[in-house]
Design an enzyme around this catalytic site. Structure first.
Site, PDB file in Angstrom:
ATOM      1  CE  LYS A 170      -1.996  -1.086   3.743  1.00  0.00           C
ATOM      2  NZ  LYS A 170      -1.355  -2.009   4.355  1.00  0.00           N
TER       3      LYS A 170
ATOM      4  NE  ARG B 205      -3.484  -0.833  10.445  1.00  0.00           N
ATOM      5  CZ  ARG B 205      -2.444  -0.211   9.734  1.00  0.00           C
ATOM      6  NH1 ARG B 205      -2.627   0.883   9.274  1.00  0.00           N
ATOM      7  NH2 ARG B 205      -1.543  -0.940   9.822  1.00  0.00           N
TER       8      ARG B 205
ATOM      9  NE  ARG C  85       8.151  -2.818   5.369  1.00  0.00           N
ATOM     10  CZ  ARG C  85       6.857  -2.863   5.641  1.00  0.00           C
ATOM     11  NH1 ARG C  85       6.230  -2.469   4.376  1.00  0.00           N
ATOM     12  NH2 ARG C  85       6.283  -2.844   6.836  1.00  0.00           N
TER      13      ARG C  85
ATOM     14  NE  ARG D  98       6.792  -0.201  10.260  1.00  0.00           N
ATOM     15  CZ  ARG D  98       5.633  -0.233   9.494  1.00  0.00           C
ATOM     16  NH1 ARG D  98       5.463   0.250   8.302  1.00  0.00           N
ATOM     17  NH2 ARG D  98       4.538  -0.630  10.177  1.00  0.00           N
TER      18      ARG D  98
HETATM   19  P1  AMP Z   1       1.335   0.789   9.435  1.00  0.00           P
HETATM   20  O1  AMP Z   1       2.577   1.874   9.269  1.00  0.00           O
HETATM   21  O2  AMP Z   1       0.137   1.273   8.532  1.00  0.00           O
HETATM   22  O3  AMP Z   1       1.657  -0.623   9.286  1.00  0.00           O
HETATM   23  O4  AMP Z   1       0.926   1.268  10.749  1.00  0.00           O
HETATM   24  C1  AMP Z   1       1.898   0.898  11.935  1.00  0.00           C
HETATM   25  C2  AMP Z   1       1.254   0.635  13.262  1.00  0.00           C
HETATM   26  O5  AMP Z   1       0.373   1.991  13.338  1.00  0.00           O
HETATM   27  C3  AMP Z   1      -0.003  -0.387  13.057  1.00  0.00           C
HETATM   28  O6  AMP Z   1       0.451  -1.518  13.441  1.00  0.00           O
HETATM   29  C4  AMP Z   1      -0.965   0.179  14.306  1.00  0.00           C
HETATM   30  O7  AMP Z   1      -0.251  -0.150  15.392  1.00  0.00           O
HETATM   31  C5  AMP Z   1      -0.784   1.817  14.121  1.00  0.00           C
HETATM   32  N1  AMP Z   1      -1.854   2.266  13.113  1.00  0.00           N
HETATM   33  C6  AMP Z   1      -1.513   2.856  11.977  1.00  0.00           C
HETATM   34  N2  AMP Z   1      -2.914   3.212  11.201  1.00  0.00           N
HETATM   35  C7  AMP Z   1      -3.664   2.937  12.101  1.00  0.00           C
HETATM   36  C8  AMP Z   1      -5.220   2.965  12.302  1.00  0.00           C
HETATM   37  N3  AMP Z   1      -5.765   3.262  11.092  1.00  0.00           N
HETATM   38  N4  AMP Z   1      -5.930   2.495  13.289  1.00  0.00           N
HETATM   39  C9  AMP Z   1      -5.018   1.672  14.462  1.00  0.00           C
HETATM   40  N5  AMP Z   1      -3.859   1.741  14.354  1.00  0.00           N
HETATM   41  C10 AMP Z   1      -2.991   2.162  13.304  1.00  0.00           C
END
Ligand code: AMP
Length: 196
Positions: A13, A88, A127, A139
């Site tokens: 994404k 999400r 990654r 990360r």
């Molecule tokens: P991502 O970079 O999108 O994989 O997000 C990393 C982490 O941020 C996720 O595993 C969640 O802990 C938190 N996070 C990101 N977006 C959301 C969301 N829309 N709702 C809840 N937690 C989020």
């Protein structure tokens, strides 16, 4: 143009959103990036989110809904935006719909990247390896344990969004396992069709 990307962690994404940002001149709004920035800056939200994020859980709907509602008000979102990692949960999708309705905005597309979950684990490993090779910082949630939890959260709370958007006739599912350029071209094809 306003669009949402759905798909499990590691589906591509973020990569696709970045490419479209360049092509269409609209920002990528990644709630993950925004939350990581809040954690680095040590803000109140960052402090509340860090432990949940590190464990691969989901930050509360209230926090992310507020972040996004404020972010889409900013001037650079005037021509549109690409949501990556938000919504999400179904309550987040409903909050987004309310926030957009209040501003008289509509979505142009919801694109789901379909992937083979076994392959995702390999993607995450590569990654991590690529990030390390480039001298970057990995990360704190890019480890197998947190990744499994992120995948479980996806299945339980995010996957139902496909049905939610499908019912509204907005969902387009694409093969996220195809090569990166092919996926980008397929997405552009969808967007051009929806603009026609
Ligand atoms: P991502 O970079 O999108 O994989 O997000 C990393 C982490 O941020 C996720 O595993 C969640 O802990 C938190 N996070 C990101 N977006 C959301 C969301 N829309 N709702 C809840 N937690 C989020």
């Amino acid at each position: 143009m306003r669009l949402i990307f759905l798909g499990p962690p590691g589906a591509g994404k973020g990569t696709q959103a970045k490419r479209l940002t360049e092509k269409y001149g609209i920002p990528q709004l990644s709630t993950g990036d925004m939350l990581r920035a809040a954690v680095s800056a040590g803000t109140e939200i960052g402090k509340r989110a860090k432990a949940v994020m590190d464990a691969g859980g989901l930050v509360s709907d209230d926090i992310v809904n507020q972040i996004v509602a404020e972010r889409i008000e900013e001037a650079d979102c005037g021509k549109g935006f690409i949501l990556d990692g938000y919504p999400r949960t179904v309550p987040q999708a409903m909050a987004l719909s309310e926030a957009m309705k209040a501003k008289n905005l509509t979505l142009d597309a919801v694109i789901e990247l379909k992937v083979d979950e076994e392959a995702l684990v390999r993607r995450i490993e590569s990654r991590v390896a690529e990030t390390i090779a480039a001298g970057g910082t990995v990360r704190s949630d890019d480890n197998p344990e947190a990744f499994r939890k992120r995948l479980a959260e996806y299945r339980a709370k995010t996957a139902p969004l496909s049905a939610y958007y499908e019912e509204q006739g907005e969902l387009v599912a694409l093969d996220g396992m195809a090569d990166v350029d092919a996926v980008t071209n397929a997405i552009i094809g969808v967007l051009e069709k929806s603009a026609a």
